[in-house]
Design a protein around this motif. Structure first.
Motif, PDB file in Angstrom:
ATOM      1  N   VAL A   1     -47.323 -14.393  40.062  1.00 26.72           N
ATOM      2  CA  VAL A   1     -46.893 -14.709  41.422  1.00 26.72           C
ATOM      3  C   VAL A   1     -48.139 -14.898  42.279  1.00 26.72           C
ATOM      4  CG1 VAL A   1     -45.766 -13.820  43.504  1.00 26.72           C
ATOM      5  CG2 VAL A   1     -44.688 -13.507  41.277  1.00 26.72           C
ATOM      6  N   ARG A   2     -48.168 -16.002  43.015  1.00 27.61           N
ATOM      7  CA  ARG A   2     -49.292 -16.265  43.915  1.00 27.61           C
ATOM      8  C   ARG A   2     -48.741 -16.480  45.313  1.00 27.61           C
ATOM      9  NH1 ARG A   2     -53.711 -20.042  41.387  1.00 27.61           N
ATOM     10  NH2 ARG A   2     -55.086 -18.371  41.998  1.00 27.61           N
ATOM     11  N   VAL A   3     -49.012 -15.509  46.170  1.00 28.99           N
ATOM     12  CA  VAL A   3     -48.663 -15.589  47.589  1.00 28.99           C
ATOM     13  C   VAL A   3     -49.884 -15.100  48.365  1.00 28.99           C
ATOM     14  CG1 VAL A   3     -46.180 -15.254  47.232  1.00 28.99           C
ATOM     15  CG2 VAL A   3     -47.625 -13.279  47.677  1.00 28.99           C
ATOM     16  N   SER A   4     -49.953 -15.423  49.630  1.00 32.24           N
ATOM     17  CA  SER A   4     -51.083 -14.996  50.446  1.00 32.24           C
ATOM     18  C   SER A   4     -51.097 -13.476  50.572  1.00 32.24           C
ATOM     19  CB  SER A   4     -51.010 -15.634  51.828  1.00 32.24           C
ATOM     20  OG  SER A   4     -49.934 -15.082  52.561  1.00 32.24           O
ATOM     21  N   SER A   5     -52.261 -12.936  50.851  1.00 30.21           N
ATOM     22  CA  SER A   5     -52.374 -11.482  51.047  1.00 30.21           C
ATOM     23  C   SER A   5     -51.545 -11.036  52.246  1.00 30.21           C
ATOM     24  CB  SER A   5     -53.835 -11.072  51.210  1.00 30.21           C
ATOM     25  OG  SER A   5     -54.430 -11.775  52.277  1.00 30.21           O
ATOM     26  N   ARG A   6     -51.410 -11.910  53.236  1.00 29.22           N
ATOM     27  CA  ARG A   6     -50.592 -11.609  54.414  1.00 29.22           C
ATOM     28  C   ARG A   6     -49.134 -11.384  54.015  1.00 29.22           C
ATOM     29  NH1 ARG A   6     -47.710 -14.643  58.691  1.00 29.22           N
ATOM     30  NH2 ARG A   6     -47.617 -16.433  57.320  1.00 29.22           N
ATOM     31  N   LEU A   7     -48.595 -12.262  53.164  1.00 29.62           N
ATOM     32  CA  LEU A   7     -47.214 -12.101  52.720  1.00 29.62           C
ATOM     33  C   LEU A   7     -47.064 -10.911  51.770  1.00 29.62           C
ATOM     34  CD1 LEU A   7     -46.061 -15.789  52.139  1.00 29.62           C
ATOM     35  CD2 LEU A   7     -45.451 -14.248  54.015  1.00 29.62           C
ATOM     36  N   ARG A   8     -48.050 -10.718  50.901  1.00 22.84           N
ATOM     37  CA  ARG A   8     -47.977  -9.602  49.953  1.00 22.84           C
ATOM     38  C   ARG A   8     -47.995  -8.265  50.696  1.00 22.84           C
ATOM     39  NH1 ARG A   8     -48.525 -10.065  44.567  1.00 22.84           N
ATOM     40  NH2 ARG A   8     -49.675 -11.999  44.777  1.00 22.84           N
ATOM     41  N   GLU A   9     -48.752  -8.170  51.795  1.00 18.81           N
ATOM     42  CA  GLU A   9     -48.771  -6.945  52.598  1.00 18.81           C
ATOM     43  C   GLU A   9     -47.419  -6.720  53.265  1.00 18.81           C
ATOM     44  OE1 GLU A   9     -51.985  -6.897  55.410  1.00 18.81           O
ATOM     45  OE2 GLU A   9     -53.474  -7.219  53.827  1.00 18.81           O
ATOM     46  N   ARG A  10     -46.830  -7.787  53.747  1.00 14.26           N
ATOM     47  CA  ARG A  10     -45.544  -7.661  54.438  1.00 14.26           C
ATOM     48  C   ARG A  10     -44.393  -7.397  53.465  1.00 14.26           C
ATOM     49  NH1 ARG A  10     -43.199 -11.082  59.459  1.00 14.26           N
ATOM     50  NH2 ARG A  10     -41.306  -9.852  59.637  1.00 14.26           N
ATOM     51  N   TYR A  11     -44.481  -7.956  52.264  1.00 12.07           N
ATOM     52  CA  TYR A  11     -43.439  -7.807  51.244  1.00 12.07           C
ATOM     53  C   TYR A  11     -44.086  -7.312  49.948  1.00 12.07           C
ATOM     54  CZ  TYR A  11     -41.190 -10.844  54.629  1.00 12.07           C
ATOM     55  OH  TYR A  11     -40.705 -11.383  55.792  1.00 12.07           O
ATOM     56  N   PRO A  12     -44.434  -6.042  49.868  1.00 11.51           N
ATOM     57  CA  PRO A  12     -45.169  -5.538  48.709  1.00 11.51           C
ATOM     58  C   PRO A  12     -44.365  -5.496  47.409  1.00 11.51           C
ATOM     59  CG  PRO A  12     -44.630  -3.738  50.200  1.00 11.51           C
ATOM     60  CD  PRO A  12     -44.219  -5.008  50.879  1.00 11.51           C
ATOM     61  N   GLU A  13     -43.046  -5.455  47.493  1.00 16.62           N
ATOM     62  CA  GLU A  13     -42.238  -5.366  46.278  1.00 16.62           C
ATOM     63  C   GLU A  13     -41.507  -6.667  45.971  1.00 16.62           C
ATOM     64  OE1 GLU A  13     -39.803  -1.890  46.102  1.00 16.62           O
ATOM     65  OE2 GLU A  13     -41.407  -0.634  46.906  1.00 16.62           O
TER      66      GLU A  13
END
Length: 174
Positions: free
Chosen positions: A49-61
């Protein structure tokens, strides 16, 4: 109970992911027909899965994306898809392997697939858990409403169930 050496649970999951792959491939070629649109829930921490760090922080799971009006560059491969979406007016490119997808829902037809995103991992390991239980799940006729998630909450359609089952009603002979 006999041991399942063929792993029917994984074979069924792969076949149903093939349905999603075929639908997304067609949409990438011709666009969304009629009122069709999709809610796709996936594990943000899954391999590939490749998403921005901004999205990964907001949606960690996990997070749910909507493919309806404002998406671009949908590309589908054998193993996954990539798509451009805007989050709070910030354009993002997401790459999502099919193995990371937990749910696929088209509210225009009330069609839903739910996946065990961990099923592929068990191919290489001795199964510790019982196989995925498949059963028909009645769907309510209400459509999910798009709401902005509050900080710390995951984005998913209203009424979405958190179960490892696949709705098979559409495939049953009556």
């Amino acid at each position: 109970m006999a041991e399942d050496h063929l792993r029917y649970d994984i074979l069924v999951q792969e076949a149903l992911r093939g349905v999603m792959r075929k639908v997304l491939t067609e949409v990438s070629r011709t666009g969304l027909p009629g009122n069709h649109h999709f809610f796709i829930t996936f594990l943000t921490g899954a391999p590939g899965v490749r998403v921005s760090s901004r999205l990964r922080e907001r949606y960690p799971e996990q997070m749910t994306i909507v493919l309806q009006f404002q998406y671009w560059d949908l590309k589908v491969t054998e193993t996954g898809f990539e798509v451009g979406l805007s989050f709070s007016d910030v354009p993002e490119k997401l790459e999502i392997p099919f193995s990371a997808v937990r749910g696929f829902y088209d509210p225009s037809t009330n069609f839903e697939l739910e996946f065990d995103a961990r099923a592929e991992e068990s191919l290489s390991a001795t199964p510790i858990e019982p196989p995925v239980k498949l059963e028909a799940v009645p769907k309510t006729p209400t459509e999910p409403k798009a709401e902005s998630p509050k900080d710390g909450e995951e984005s998913k359609p209203a009424g979405e169930k958190s179960a490892d089952v696949v709705s098979l009603d559409a495939f049953r002979k009556k």
